[in-house]
Motif scaffolding. Structure first.
Motif, PDB file in Angstrom:
ATOM      1  N   THR A 162     -50.440  38.881  25.998  1.00 27.22           N
ATOM      2  CA  THR A 162     -49.963  39.829  24.994  1.00 27.22           C
ATOM      3  C   THR A 162     -50.797  41.094  25.074  1.00 27.22           C
ATOM      4  O   THR A 162     -51.867  41.112  25.681  1.00 27.22           O
ATOM      5  N   TRP A 163     -50.304  42.140  24.443  1.00 27.78           N
ATOM      6  CA  TRP A 163     -51.021  43.407  24.363  1.00 27.78           C
ATOM      7  C   TRP A 163     -51.156  43.739  22.898  1.00 27.78           C
ATOM      8  O   TRP A 163     -50.162  43.863  22.176  1.00 27.78           O
ATOM      9  N   ALA A 179     -61.974  45.102  18.412  1.00 30.78           N
ATOM     10  CA  ALA A 179     -60.638  44.865  18.943  1.00 30.78           C
ATOM     11  C   ALA A 179     -60.597  43.614  19.807  1.00 30.78           C
ATOM     12  O   ALA A 179     -59.638  42.840  19.741  1.00 30.78           O
ATOM     13  N   ALA A 180     -61.622  43.375  20.593  1.00 36.62           N
ATOM     14  CA  ALA A 180     -61.642  42.210  21.473  1.00 36.62           C
ATOM     15  C   ALA A 180     -61.683  40.909  20.693  1.00 36.62           C
ATOM     16  O   ALA A 180     -61.192  39.883  21.156  1.00 36.62           O
ATOM     17  N   ARG A 181     -62.226  40.951  19.483  1.00 34.14           N
ATOM     18  CA  ARG A 181     -62.237  39.742  18.651  1.00 34.14           C
ATOM     19  C   ARG A 181     -60.853  39.454  18.107  1.00 34.14           C
ATOM     20  O   ARG A 181     -60.584  38.365  17.628  1.00 34.14           O
ATOM     21  N   GLU A 221     -58.319  35.114  25.180  1.00 34.35           N
ATOM     22  CA  GLU A 221     -59.334  35.733  26.031  1.00 34.35           C
ATOM     23  C   GLU A 221     -58.986  37.202  26.285  1.00 34.35           C
ATOM     24  O   GLU A 221     -57.976  37.494  26.922  1.00 34.35           O
ATOM     25  N   PRO A 222     -59.812  38.135  25.784  1.00 31.68           N
ATOM     26  CA  PRO A 222     -59.580  39.549  26.110  1.00 31.68           C
ATOM     27  C   PRO A 222     -59.757  39.756  27.609  1.00 31.68           C
ATOM     28  O   PRO A 222     -60.768  39.344  28.183  1.00 31.68           O
ATOM     29  N   VAL A 223     -58.750  40.359  28.248  1.00 31.75           N
ATOM     30  CA  VAL A 223     -58.792  40.585  29.683  1.00 31.75           C
ATOM     31  C   VAL A 223     -59.215  42.023  29.980  1.00 31.75           C
ATOM     32  O   VAL A 223     -60.055  42.262  30.832  1.00 31.75           O
ATOM     33  N   LEU A 238     -56.311  49.394  22.892  1.00 29.07           N
ATOM     34  CA  LEU A 238     -55.311  48.505  23.465  1.00 29.07           C
ATOM     35  C   LEU A 238     -56.041  47.369  24.173  1.00 29.07           C
ATOM     36  O   LEU A 238     -56.902  47.614  25.022  1.00 29.07           O
ATOM     37  N   VAL A 239     -55.714  46.137  23.797  1.00 24.85           N
ATOM     38  CA  VAL A 239     -56.380  44.970  24.381  1.00 24.85           C
ATOM     39  C   VAL A 239     -55.334  44.066  25.028  1.00 24.85           C
ATOM     40  O   VAL A 239     -54.405  43.610  24.359  1.00 24.85           O
ATOM     41  N   GLU A 240     -55.496  43.822  26.322  1.00 22.63           N
ATOM     42  CA  GLU A 240     -54.676  42.827  27.010  1.00 22.63           C
ATOM     43  C   GLU A 240     -55.341  41.475  26.758  1.00 22.63           C
ATOM     44  O   GLU A 240     -56.552  41.319  26.975  1.00 22.63           O
TER      45      GLU A 240
END
Length: 125
Positions: A94-95, A10-12, A62-64, A74-76
């Motif tokens: 974005t989310w 997901a982070a990618r 950049e995944p926060v 869910l990735v911010e």
């Protein structure tokens, strides 16, 4: 799939390998810097990448924060870009919601607000 594997995929982001869905072409709602684009399958994601590179000189995603929600993640994401024609810098958050099947990202959708994303995963009002 383990939480760590799902979080890593997901982070990618949307460019991560997508599992073949029932129709063989999972849908991904692409957005963030270019809104309203639906990508289907690997080809659609590749076309979206081409559109991004035509529009932006540089894009950094950049995944926060990554939240495990079972079969969804869910990735911010903090996006930074520079317009190719204008040279104008753009920043936005974005989310992204990814749904996993058989250990792989099967669908992904990008939301403009955290509230929209939380509603989409059943955690908002």
């Amino acid at each position: 799939a383990s939480w760590r594997r799902r979080a890593s995929v997901a982070a990618r982001g949307v460019g991560a390998p997508l599992a073949a869905g029932a129709a063989g072409r999972p849908a991904v709602s692409c957005g963030g810097l270019l809104w309203g684009v639906t990508c289907r399958g690997h080809e659609g994601v590749a076309e979206f990448g081409e559109m991004q590179s035509e529009t932006w000189e540089e894009v950094v995603a950049e995944p926060v924060r990554v939240r495990d929600l079972g079969e969804k993640v869910l990735v911010e994401v903090r996006l930074r870009a520079v317009g190719r024609a204008s040279g104008t810098p753009v920043e936005r958050v974005t989310w992204n919601v990814f749904e996993f099947r058989d250990g792989q990202a099967a669908t992904g959708r990008v939301y403009k607000t955290e509230d929209e994303a939380l509603i989409a995963v059943g955690l908002g009002d």
